[in-house]
Design a protein around this motif. Sequence first.
Motif, PDB file in Angstrom:
ATOM      1  N   CYS A 101      56.901   0.783  17.214  1.00 32.07           N
ATOM      2  CA  CYS A 101      57.197   0.628  15.712  1.00 32.07           C
ATOM      3  C   CYS A 101      57.779   1.698  14.917  1.00 32.07           C
ATOM      4  O   CYS A 101      58.499   1.570  14.009  1.00 32.07           O
ATOM      5  N   PHE A 104      61.449   2.063  15.390  1.00 33.16           N
ATOM      6  CA  PHE A 104      62.342   1.129  14.697  1.00 33.16           C
ATOM      7  C   PHE A 104      62.313   1.289  13.478  1.00 33.16           C
ATOM      8  O   PHE A 104      63.243   1.257  12.916  1.00 33.16           O
ATOM      9  N   MET A 105      61.121   1.514  12.849  1.00 31.50           N
ATOM     10  CA  MET A 105      61.169   1.649  11.514  1.00 31.50           C
ATOM     11  C   MET A 105      62.101   2.975  10.919  1.00 31.50           C
ATOM     12  O   MET A 105      62.762   2.842   9.979  1.00 31.50           O
ATOM     13  N   SER A 107      64.557   4.381  12.638  1.00 29.02           N
ATOM     14  CA  SER A 107      65.941   4.174  13.003  1.00 29.02           C
ATOM     15  C   SER A 107      66.452   3.019  11.783  1.00 29.02           C
ATOM     16  O   SER A 107      67.459   3.199  11.654  1.00 29.02           O
ATOM     17  N   THR A 108      65.578   1.983  11.459  1.00 30.43           N
ATOM     18  CA  THR A 108      66.097   1.007  10.685  1.00 30.43           C
ATOM     19  C   THR A 108      66.282   1.470   9.274  1.00 30.43           C
ATOM     20  O   THR A 108      67.400   1.218   8.394  1.00 30.43           O
ATOM     21  N   LEU A 109      65.381   2.295   8.662  1.00 32.66           N
ATOM     22  CA  LEU A 109      65.262   2.909   7.452  1.00 32.66           C
ATOM     23  C   LEU A 109      66.258   4.219   7.487  1.00 32.66           C
ATOM     24  O   LEU A 109      66.744   4.437   6.548  1.00 32.66           O
ATOM     25  N   GLY A 110      66.566   4.677   8.401  1.00 37.51           N
ATOM     26  CA  GLY A 110      67.370   5.936   8.456  1.00 37.51           C
ATOM     27  C   GLY A 110      66.696   7.021   7.861  1.00 37.51           C
ATOM     28  O   GLY A 110      67.159   8.228   7.151  1.00 37.51           O
TER      29      GLY A 110
END
Length: 188
Positions: A101, A104-105, A107-110
């Motif tokens: 998690c 993922f967070m 990499s998604t948010l940068g």
Amino acid sequence: DSTSWPLSYQLHLLSETAGLLARLVQGVLTSVKSTGSLIAVTIASCIGANIITADQYIAIVLPGRMYRLEFERRGLAPENLSRVLEDSATITSPLIPWNTCGAFMASTLGVATFAYLPYCFFNIINPIISLIYGFTGFKLTPLKKNVVQESTVKNGTVENNTMENIPIKNNAEQEPVNKDALALSTAK
């Protein structure tokens, strides 16, 4: 990662089948004296499992299986354990950079995990609120008195199936309740 869950779950099953979990729980529960300390140990186990296994699902399932019978023995309804697992295993997983998690967070948010960590009020405060509930007894649901627990042993582990609202006779010679027959009779 699509392979982390099956591998982690296989490790969990192996450790449970070998009796490692039971041994671990026995050692941990010797220090548990109150409901609050049981909830504290559950929270610590969930966060530790998030850190060690790097997988949210194992951090939920492993402590849930470890402490289920102790919650029941102390007269606490299963929803109490479920809430503690949610308050600790589920919502702390995005705070751990190597957890699925957290990765993922980030990499998604940068944004790096520790950069958004101070803004995760809900994720940080909820385990503390759960501890307060445990030590004060606030919002803890007792186990229903008319619950019959049917246990079966499969592959060396005890599996419990809860059947609610079944009248219990005080007859020592009563036949065991057949769940399939009961389901058919109540469905009519």
